[in-house]
Scaffold this motif. Sequence first.
Motif, PDB file in Angstrom:
ATOM      1  N   LEU A   4      13.993   1.784  -5.526  1.00  0.00           N
ATOM      2  CA  LEU A   4      12.596   1.376  -5.388  1.00  0.00           C
ATOM      3  C   LEU A   4      11.767   1.802  -6.594  1.00  0.00           C
ATOM      4  N   GLY A   5      12.168   2.883  -7.265  1.00  0.00           N
ATOM      5  CA  GLY A   5      11.352   3.435  -8.332  1.00  0.00           C
ATOM      6  C   GLY A   5      10.148   4.159  -7.756  1.00  0.00           C
ATOM      7  N   ARG A   6       9.112   4.287  -8.548  1.00  0.00           N
ATOM      8  CA  ARG A   6       7.906   4.952  -8.082  1.00  0.00           C
ATOM      9  C   ARG A   6       7.200   4.099  -7.036  1.00  0.00           C
ATOM     10  N   LEU A   7       6.467   4.760  -6.162  1.00  0.00           N
ATOM     11  CA  LEU A   7       5.657   4.053  -5.176  1.00  0.00           C
ATOM     12  C   LEU A   7       4.233   4.035  -5.709  1.00  0.00           C
ATOM     13  N   LEU A   8       3.784   2.851  -6.125  1.00  0.00           N
ATOM     14  CA  LEU A   8       2.525   2.699  -6.844  1.00  0.00           C
ATOM     15  C   LEU A   8       1.390   2.358  -5.887  1.00  0.00           C
ATOM     16  N   PRO A   9       0.207   2.937  -6.101  1.00  0.00           N
ATOM     17  CA  PRO A   9      -0.921   2.624  -5.224  1.00  0.00           C
ATOM     18  C   PRO A   9      -1.465   1.225  -5.490  1.00  0.00           C
ATOM     19  N   LEU A  10      -1.769   0.516  -4.421  1.00  0.00           N
ATOM     20  CA  LEU A  10      -2.465  -0.761  -4.506  1.00  0.00           C
ATOM     21  C   LEU A  10      -3.915  -0.537  -4.088  1.00  0.00           C
ATOM     22  N   GLY A  11      -4.855  -1.121  -4.819  1.00  0.00           N
ATOM     23  CA  GLY A  11      -6.246  -0.971  -4.451  1.00  0.00           C
ATOM     24  C   GLY A  11      -6.757   0.437  -4.671  1.00  0.00           C
ATOM     25  N   GLY A  12      -7.621   0.902  -3.753  1.00  0.00           N
ATOM     26  CA  GLY A  12      -8.256   2.198  -3.899  1.00  0.00           C
ATOM     27  C   GLY A  12      -7.819   3.205  -2.863  1.00  0.00           C
ATOM     28  N   PRO A  13      -8.460   4.376  -2.830  1.00  0.00           N
ATOM     29  CA  PRO A  13      -8.040   5.462  -1.927  1.00  0.00           C
ATOM     30  C   PRO A  13      -8.090   5.107  -0.447  1.00  0.00           C
ATOM     31  N   ALA A  14      -8.985   4.186  -0.053  1.00  0.00           N
ATOM     32  CA  ALA A  14      -9.133   3.843   1.357  1.00  0.00           C
ATOM     33  C   ALA A  14      -8.201   2.725   1.803  1.00  0.00           C
ATOM     34  N   ASP A  15      -7.485   2.100   0.867  1.00  0.00           N
ATOM     35  CA  ASP A  15      -6.676   0.938   1.231  1.00  0.00           C
ATOM     36  C   ASP A  15      -5.372   1.309   1.927  1.00  0.00           C
ATOM     37  N   GLY A  16      -4.846   2.490   1.666  1.00  0.00           N
ATOM     38  CA  GLY A  16      -3.618   2.890   2.341  1.00  0.00           C
ATOM     39  C   GLY A  16      -2.446   1.983   2.040  1.00  0.00           C
ATOM     40  N   ALA A  17      -2.366   1.481   0.809  1.00  0.00           N
ATOM     41  CA  ALA A  17      -1.327   0.515   0.454  1.00  0.00           C
ATOM     42  C   ALA A  17      -0.591   0.967  -0.800  1.00  0.00           C
TER      43      ALA A  17
END
Length: 233
Positions: A23-36
């Motif tokens: 999978l590699g790194r798990l990258l954040p989508l959106g902002g801190p509140a998106d939980g994605a």
Amino acid sequence: MTTADGRHRADGWTAAVRQRIGLGRLLPLGGPADGAWISERAAVAVLRGAVGGPGPGPVLGKLRISVADPDRSPAPEVEPPPSALPPGPLRMEAAMSAMSGLPLPAAAAALRSALLTAAGQRLGLVVAEVDVRVTELLDTPPVRPTPEPAAVRAARPEGVAGAAAAGVPGVVTLTGVLGNAVHSGPGHVRVEVATDAGHRALDVARAVRDAVAASVEGHPSVAVLITAVVERT
């Protein structure tokens, strides 16, 4: 003596570890509140496909994505998946091959622009900077490899959370790379999915989050991990 069952268990464990590492790194989508979050493997595949058109243009080589400034990254408002990067602007490091004789600054700028556009419009990654390095000059037009189909470890949608997530437009299937497709804890649910390339990944993750939170008693916080983005044929 190693029994057949023991070998099968060992093979299964080895395959699971390889899947997780892949999978590699798990990258954040959106902002801190998106939980994605999205796996680096899935994100890179989409970005590579977006900039890999025919012609003598630049060729994307190795692409690495990391947090631009870890010391200033905001804390996530939703419990992240294990080992996930914190939310915050990202930095891309891209290697590029280009035809000799063509203006390299223009080629690098074109590749940088294409990566930024695809990251925002197709995925929902927040990218602060793209560092492009020319690693090879080509004398003949490059042969661009055909992208391989996304590897998907499909899982059945069990329980109300799984059924809610599976019913969201843009979800191809639930997946089980980190374990169960739906991981439930006190006041929190994590859901793992593969999404359709025709839908923006962040938009699908937000819809999954809302659907799962509404379906589960107590309206828990929800984190969504996208492990693959699938091109429909």
